[in-house]
Design a protein around this motif. Sequence first.
Motif, PDB file in Angstrom:
ATOM      1  N   TYR A 172      -1.185   6.297   4.125  1.00 24.36           N
ATOM      2  CA  TYR A 172      -1.098   5.492   2.957  1.00 24.36           C
ATOM      3  C   TYR A 172      -0.687   3.887   3.285  1.00 24.36           C
ATOM      4  CZ  TYR A 172       0.623   4.189  -1.620  1.00 24.36           C
ATOM      5  OH  TYR A 172       0.788   3.525  -3.001  1.00 24.36           O
TER       6      TYR A 172
ATOM      7  N   MET B  73      -3.640   2.463   5.457  1.00 26.66           N
ATOM      8  CA  MET B  73      -4.645   1.964   4.682  1.00 26.66           C
ATOM      9  C   MET B  73      -4.338   0.874   3.592  1.00 26.66           C
ATOM     10  SD  MET B  73      -6.163   5.898   3.551  1.00 26.66           S
ATOM     11  CE  MET B  73      -7.621   5.188   2.555  1.00 26.66           C
ATOM     12  N   SER B  74      -3.218   0.745   3.194  1.00 24.89           N
ATOM     13  CA  SER B  74      -2.901  -0.484   2.421  1.00 24.89           C
ATOM     14  C   SER B  74      -2.590  -1.861   3.227  1.00 24.89           C
ATOM     15  CB  SER B  74      -1.327  -0.143   1.583  1.00 24.89           C
ATOM     16  OG  SER B  74      -1.555   0.817   0.857  1.00 24.89           O
ATOM     17  N   TYR B  75      -2.378  -1.729   4.513  1.00 23.76           N
ATOM     18  CA  TYR B  75      -2.037  -2.618   5.458  1.00 23.76           C
ATOM     19  C   TYR B  75      -3.588  -3.508   5.796  1.00 23.76           C
ATOM     20  CZ  TYR B  75      -1.722  -5.304   9.566  1.00 23.76           C
ATOM     21  OH  TYR B  75      -1.654  -6.231  10.537  1.00 23.76           O
ATOM     22  N   ASN B  76      -4.356  -2.466   6.117  1.00 22.24           N
ATOM     23  CA  ASN B  76      -5.966  -2.677   6.579  1.00 22.24           C
ATOM     24  C   ASN B  76      -6.500  -3.308   5.330  1.00 22.24           C
ATOM     25  OD1 ASN B  76      -7.792  -2.674   8.261  1.00 22.24           O
ATOM     26  ND2 ASN B  76      -8.980  -1.050   6.999  1.00 22.24           N
ATOM     27  N   SER B  77      -6.393  -2.887   3.975  1.00 23.48           N
ATOM     28  CA  SER B  77      -6.880  -3.577   2.900  1.00 23.48           C
ATOM     29  C   SER B  77      -6.534  -5.192   2.925  1.00 23.48           C
ATOM     30  CB  SER B  77      -6.579  -2.927   1.672  1.00 23.48           C
ATOM     31  OG  SER B  77      -7.307  -1.798   1.444  1.00 23.48           O
TER      32      SER B  77
ATOM     33  N   PHE C 229      -3.484  -6.401  -5.972  1.00 26.75           N
ATOM     34  CA  PHE C 229      -3.001  -5.109  -5.078  1.00 26.75           C
ATOM     35  C   PHE C 229      -1.479  -5.282  -4.865  1.00 26.75           C
ATOM     36  CE2 PHE C 229      -3.700  -2.938  -0.768  1.00 26.75           C
ATOM     37  CZ  PHE C 229      -3.609  -1.644  -1.434  1.00 26.75           C
TER      38      PHE C 229
ATOM     39  N   TRP D  25      -4.989   2.115  -7.091  1.00 30.96           N
ATOM     40  CA  TRP D  25      -5.110   2.071  -5.489  1.00 30.96           C
ATOM     41  C   TRP D  25      -6.304   2.232  -4.696  1.00 30.96           C
ATOM     42  CZ3 TRP D  25      -5.119   5.557  -1.364  1.00 30.96           C
ATOM     43  CH2 TRP D  25      -4.586   4.934  -0.131  1.00 30.96           C
ATOM     44  N   ALA D  26      -6.834   3.299  -5.298  1.00 36.47           N
ATOM     45  CA  ALA D  26      -8.144   3.604  -4.459  1.00 36.47           C
ATOM     46  C   ALA D  26      -9.247   2.558  -4.812  1.00 36.47           C
ATOM     47  CB  ALA D  26      -8.805   4.893  -4.888  1.00 36.47           C
TER      48      ALA D  26
ATOM     49  N   TYR E 172      -8.457  -0.767  -4.999  1.00 33.91           N
ATOM     50  CA  TYR E 172      -8.088  -1.740  -3.902  1.00 33.91           C
ATOM     51  C   TYR E 172      -8.107  -1.428  -2.471  1.00 33.91           C
ATOM     52  CZ  TYR E 172      -5.914  -4.480  -7.837  1.00 33.91           C
ATOM     53  OH  TYR E 172      -5.843  -4.957  -9.027  1.00 33.91           O
ATOM     54  N   ILE E 173      -8.224  -0.224  -2.379  1.00 33.58           N
ATOM     55  CA  ILE E 173      -8.843   0.162  -0.977  1.00 33.58           C
ATOM     56  C   ILE E 173     -10.408  -0.229  -0.739  1.00 33.58           C
ATOM     57  CG2 ILE E 173      -8.858   2.048   0.650  1.00 33.58           C
ATOM     58  CD1 ILE E 173      -6.053   1.044   0.196  1.00 33.58           C
ATOM     59  N   ALA E 174     -11.127   0.265  -1.794  1.00 35.67           N
ATOM     60  CA  ALA E 174     -12.695  -0.011  -1.566  1.00 35.67           C
ATOM     61  C   ALA E 174     -13.032  -1.304  -1.583  1.00 35.67           C
ATOM     62  CB  ALA E 174     -13.199   0.953  -2.646  1.00 35.67           C
TER      63      ALA E 174
END
Length: 153
Positions: free
Chosen positions: A69, A72-76, A102, A120-121, A123-125
Amino acid sequence: DETGRLILWKIGLRHMLSNPLTGVGVECFQMAIGEDRARRNLETQYWQSPHNSFVQIGTETGLFGLLLYILMSYNSFRLLNTAIKANSDTLGKVAQMCRVGFTGLLVSGFFLSQAYSLYWAFYIAVPVVICRLLALENNYSRRPEQNVSRIYE
């Protein structure tokens, strides 16, 4: 207070560390809190949520789920920063707005249970889509003579 956020977070962290691989199960935080209180001969309340996305994810999915989690947030955020630094006015502004949104979601998720939020999904996409659009935009701007022939084909 036994029903306060800090106590809930401590109980959640204790469950996360006692079940580091699998956690207590998705959507089972309330049940874990209720069983913990029953073991300590306190009033059982199965309805209490953690009011912290990170504690909820860590408790319910374990340390690996929490790490995933966070990564994935960091990568976004990393992708959004890349898009902001690119030479695109429109996509750069969209990336800036996405980063603000985000950030707001993660900050509110620290005090509310937003762990499985559809936002959240989103802001990941979205950063992935923005970076793909930037790649297409850069590809078209490098070879303008080929772009015209592609458009009319």
